[in-house]
Design a protein around this motif. Structure first.
Motif, PDB file in Angstrom:
ATOM      1  N   SER A  11       5.234  -8.940   2.742  1.00  0.00           N
ATOM      2  CA  SER A  11       5.490  -7.508   2.609  1.00  0.00           C
ATOM      3  C   SER A  11       4.188  -6.744   2.558  1.00  0.00           C
ATOM      4  N   LEU A  12       3.259  -7.284   1.770  1.00  0.00           N
ATOM      5  CA  LEU A  12       1.973  -6.615   1.617  1.00  0.00           C
ATOM      6  C   LEU A  12       1.230  -6.610   2.943  1.00  0.00           C
ATOM      7  N   GLN A  13       1.155  -7.778   3.573  1.00  0.00           N
ATOM      8  CA  GLN A  13       0.436  -7.890   4.828  1.00  0.00           C
ATOM      9  C   GLN A  13       1.060  -7.002   5.902  1.00  0.00           C
ATOM     10  N   GLU A  14       2.379  -7.029   5.934  1.00  0.00           N
ATOM     11  CA  GLU A  14       3.113  -6.232   6.915  1.00  0.00           C
ATOM     12  C   GLU A  14       2.764  -4.752   6.736  1.00  0.00           C
ATOM     13  N   THR A  15       2.744  -4.315   5.480  1.00  0.00           N
ATOM     14  CA  THR A  15       2.477  -2.915   5.189  1.00  0.00           C
ATOM     15  C   THR A  15       1.038  -2.545   5.485  1.00  0.00           C
ATOM     16  N   LEU A  16       0.124  -3.439   5.132  1.00  0.00           N
ATOM     17  CA  LEU A  16      -1.284  -3.188   5.400  1.00  0.00           C
ATOM     18  C   LEU A  16      -1.516  -3.039   6.905  1.00  0.00           C
ATOM     19  N   ASP A  17      -0.840  -3.890   7.677  1.00  0.00           N
ATOM     20  CA  ASP A  17      -0.967  -3.818   9.132  1.00  0.00           C
ATOM     21  C   ASP A  17      -0.486  -2.466   9.654  1.00  0.00           C
ATOM     22  N   VAL A  18       0.660  -2.027   9.119  1.00  0.00           N
ATOM     23  CA  VAL A  18       1.234  -0.750   9.564  1.00  0.00           C
ATOM     24  C   VAL A  18       0.280   0.390   9.243  1.00  0.00           C
ATOM     25  N   LEU A  19      -0.241   0.395   8.004  1.00  0.00           N
ATOM     26  CA  LEU A  19      -1.178   1.446   7.598  1.00  0.00           C
ATOM     27  C   LEU A  19      -2.379   1.485   8.530  1.00  0.00           C
ATOM     28  N   GLN A  20      -2.912   0.301   8.789  1.00  0.00           N
ATOM     29  CA  GLN A  20      -4.120   0.206   9.601  1.00  0.00           C
ATOM     30  C   GLN A  20      -3.858   0.649  11.037  1.00  0.00           C
TER      31      GLN A  20
END
Ligand SMILES: [Zn+2]
Ligand SMILES: [Zn+2]
Ligand SMILES: [Zn+2]
Length: 142
Positions: A5-14
């Protein structure tokens, strides 16, 4: 699951060009730790415990941003405050018992084809979906 979830979200933000500020990261991690299903106020209280400098407005604004990015969705149940849930790769599904209000999470979903078809018809750019099926759980059918 929490890591993804964290990685997925970080990717989206980036990908969308948003900076991951310390406050955003703390808020996101608190929401992930709780597994979602929190109201904005509950999340703000949780964040505030260890980070007194992160105010309620920052939590609200972060949730709004995550909502715009399709990472979370508010769910409105009854008259209470909205609860925020994660959209894992654009999905979140519930079975909701109308009698005991138990919520069962499920992952398997074949909605994608239907969703794409409908969105195509309206030239709608799909970000995700929240699916709630209402009915009676096994104990309540008795
Ligand atoms: Zn789905
Ligand atoms: Zn029930
Ligand atoms: Zn859920």
């Amino acid at each position: 699951m929490s890591h993804s979830s964290l990685q997925e979200t970080l990717d989206v933000l980036q990908t969308r060009g948003f900076r991951l500020t310390k406050a955003r990261r703390v808020i996101l991690e608190a929401l992930i730790q709780a597994g979602g299903h929190l109201s904005a106020d509950d999340l703000a209280a949780q964040v505030h415990e260890n980070n007194a400098n992160i105010g309620r407005m920052t939590v609200y604004r972060t949730l709004e941003l995550l909502g715009q990015l399709g990472v979370v969705r508010p769910i409105y149940q009854g008259t209470g405050a909205a609860h925020y849930v994660f959209l894992h790769e654009g999905h979140h599904h519930h079975l909701v018992c109308t009698n005991c209000h138990q919520v069962i999470e499920f992952d398997d979903c074949t909605l994608d084809t239907v969703a794409e078809m409908v969105c195509g018809r309206f030239s709608f750019q799909l970000q995700g979906h929240l699916l709630e099926l209402y009915g009676l759980c096994t104990s309540c059918q008795a």
